[in-house]
Design a protein around this motif. Structure first.
Motif, PDB file in Angstrom:
ATOM      1  N   MET A 191       0.823  -1.207   0.000  1.00 38.36           N
ATOM      2  CA  MET A 191       0.000   0.000   0.000  1.00 38.36           C
ATOM      3  C   MET A 191       0.866   1.270   0.000  1.00 38.36           C
ATOM      4  N   ALA A 192       0.176   2.403  -0.154  1.00 39.72           N
ATOM      5  CA  ALA A 192       0.861   3.678  -0.367  1.00 39.72           C
ATOM      6  C   ALA A 192       1.252   4.358   0.945  1.00 39.72           C
ATOM      7  N   LEU A 193       2.233   5.276   0.830  1.00 42.21           N
ATOM      8  CA  LEU A 193       2.681   6.076   1.971  1.00 42.21           C
ATOM      9  C   LEU A 193       2.415   7.560   1.772  1.00 42.21           C
ATOM     10  N   PHE A 201       9.144  -0.345   5.365  1.00 42.10           N
ATOM     11  CA  PHE A 201      10.430  -0.670   4.729  1.00 42.10           C
ATOM     12  C   PHE A 201      10.645   0.097   3.434  1.00 42.10           C
ATOM     13  N   LYS A 202       9.531   0.564   2.845  1.00 44.94           N
ATOM     14  CA  LYS A 202       9.666   1.295   1.581  1.00 44.94           C
ATOM     15  C   LYS A 202      10.342   2.649   1.775  1.00 44.94           C
ATOM     16  N   VAL A 226       7.907  -2.450  -6.412  1.00 45.87           N
ATOM     17  CA  VAL A 226       7.767  -2.281  -4.962  1.00 45.87           C
ATOM     18  C   VAL A 226       8.025  -0.808  -4.652  1.00 45.87           C
ATOM     19  N   VAL A 227       9.123  -0.316  -5.179  1.00 46.01           N
ATOM     20  CA  VAL A 227       9.369   1.128  -5.241  1.00 46.01           C
ATOM     21  C   VAL A 227      10.053   1.423  -6.568  1.00 46.01           C
ATOM     22  N   SER A 228       9.928   2.655  -7.029  1.00 48.01           N
ATOM     23  CA  SER A 228      10.723   3.083  -8.178  1.00 48.01           C
ATOM     24  C   SER A 228      11.121   4.532  -7.970  1.00 48.01           C
ATOM     25  N   ALA A 229      12.176   4.914  -8.664  1.00 49.64           N
ATOM     26  CA  ALA A 229      12.627   6.306  -8.590  1.00 49.64           C
ATOM     27  C   ALA A 229      13.012   6.778  -9.983  1.00 49.64           C
TER      28      ALA A 229
END
Lengths: 327, 165
Positions: A147-149, A307-308, A240-243
């Motif tokens: 889910m989002a932060l 953890f994200k 999971v994450v991207s930048a």
């Protein structure tokens, strides 16, 4: 899948007329739409198939404004030579998305609008304010790892999944939309909306409007850019994450920075805080990581997705270091 | 106007599959995958996830690999569709990729194999075979639960090298 009528307009003008009707939905590449319909996650009463309208399929990356026709295929844009050299972040976001079969079908316009992969939305039975307004949100008390932060609400915490959309957010992007009543241009930051009272509302598009093109202002920072995607498996998985980081460098010093984050927000997420932290600094591992952490200073973690923050900060740091070497 | 018809009205759709035209009357909800299997009897194209995630239903549309489960049959009108049945010669000789899958033992149960082969043929045509890593990346849309991946990569590499020779 619920019954619908199928129409194949011969022209964009005819498509505008058909798209205005209540219950109508547009079909382009179909990779998201057919899947949503099969799962009864959406049930349009009529389908307006615009996938064959070649006038919307052209793209041109050479001018002062990059113009991507909404029906350009992801696979074609991903291999555009100019984009690969002058805007690698945009090309990479497409190359790292989905599979070649999906990229051959999916369009760059439709892809921006793909809906969340939240399992409680997709399963068709859990309480979900996005699927059944007012029914609640099973994710709030559920498995929150994905889910989002950022930009969450008490009603919805689902992540926006698109790689291309998240990369576009780092640039000066706008979206050209047309309907029977005319044409307007929407800044990309205003296309998707944070979930407020009604998480079923995801964009500012109005009934009958068709995205005709995506416009990106040319920038020298494009060349010095990258899209870094962290996945649970090596290929063919959502982030999971991207930048996304795009820089203008003078030696080791960052003159200007563009940063966006994926997998962590309910909409494409530009991080002005990370950009500010990078601007004017001598880039090294420490300053890059500090900028990554700045990007997550306002994050609101849930039980299982904290953890994200560290993962995302490190993704920003690595992306900045990779981008800075692409001079 | 099409929108005034009741949704149950069959659509008259002509699909061009393996160089033959097939006029069909279809429920608008029919996917290309269902049209191939249930209406044309072409069961080589497999139903896996029916969800766009496994690649078992990979076919070529206008020469490009796509997933038949995510294409409405009506949207495939006027397109040139090729399935695994259309890959071998008229005399039944195997396509080089089919022969390579046999030679490299690139399957176990075989369920994913038609999709793997259609994807592999396109992968070679696209030129995404410069390294094993590139083959793996561009074949990642086809899942094999038996785990025949190393031999699938070997088959694709073999055909790409034959073509380059």
């Amino acid at each position: 899948m619920q019954p619908f009528t199928y129409a194949r307009p011969a022209s964009l003008t005819e498509a505008f007329t058909l798209a205005q009707q209540p219950g109508a939905a547009l079909l382009a590449g179909g990779t998201t739409m057919v899947d949503l319909m099969r799962g009864d996650l959406t049930a349009p009463s009529s389908i307006v198939d615009i996938g064959h309208l070649n006038e919307l399929a052209a793209f041109d990356t050479s001018g002062p404004v990059l113009r991507f026709g909404a029906l350009a295929r992801m696979a074609d844009v991903a291999e555009d030579a100019t984009l690969l050299s002058a805007y690698p972040a945009l090309a990479e976001s497409l190359q790292l998305a989905a599979s070649q079969q999906l990229r051959n079908a999916a369009t760059v316009g439709g892809n921006m609008l793909q809906r969340t992969r939240c399992v409680y939305f997709r399963d068709g039975v859990s309480a979900c304010n996005k699927r059944v307004p007012g029914s609640g949100c099973s994710a709030l008390d559920g498995i929150t790892r994905d889910m989002a932060l950022f930009a969450t609400s008490e009603k919805c915490i689902a992540t926006y999944p698109g790689d291309w959309g998240n990369a576009l957010a780092a640039f000066d992007t706008s979206v050209e939309v047309s309907s029977a009543s005319g044409t307007r241009t929407i800044p990309f930051a205003e296309l998707h909306v944070a979930y407020g009272d009604d998480p079923a509302v995801e964009t500012t598009l109005r009934r009958g409007e068709i995205i005709t093109a995506i416009l990106v202002q040319a920038t020298p920072a494009g060349r010095c850019s990258t899209y870094l995607k962290v996945r649970d498996r090596q290929s063919y998985a959502y982030a999971v994450v991207s930048a996304t980081v795009a820089l203008e460098m003078q030696g080791d010093v960052v003159q200007s920075a563009r940063v966006s984050l994926g997998g962590v927000a309910t909409k494409p997420w530009r991080s002005h805080a990370a950009e500010a932290a990078l601007t004017g600094v001598t880039l090294n591992e420490q300053t890059a990581l500090a900028a990554g952490h700045a990007g997550f200073a306002d994050a609101r973690p849930l039980a299982e997705n904290g953890f994200k923050i560290e993962l995302g900060a490190r993704a920003v740091a690595r992306a900045a270091l990779v981008a800075s070497k692409r001079i | 106007m099409p929108d005034t018809l009741p949704p149950e009205t069959p659509l008259l759709v002509t699909l061009r599959v393996n160089e033959h035209d097939h006029p069909l009357a279809l429920d608008p909800r029919t996917t290309l995958l269902d049209a191939l299997r249930e209406h044309l009897g072409l069961t080589g194209t497999k139903v896996g996830c029916n969800h766009g995630t496994c690649g078992a239903c990979t076919v070529h549309i206008d020469g490009r690999r796509q997933l038949a489960c995510l294409v409405l049959a009506a949207a495939a009108q006027g397109r040139d569709i090729r399935t695994i049945e259309g890959l071998s010669d008229a005399d039944g000789a195997l396509h080089p990729m089919q022969a390579a899958f046999v030679a490299h033992d690139a399957l176990q149960c075989g369920y994913c194999t038609p999709g793997q082969i259609m994807s592999a043929v396109a992968c070679v045509t696209e030129g995404h075979t410069r390294t094993d890593a590139e083959i793996r990346e561009y074949m990642s849309g086809n899942l094999c639960r038996c785990g025949a991946y190393p031999n699938i990569v070997a088959a694709v590499r073999d055909v790409a090298q034959q073509k380059a020779a």
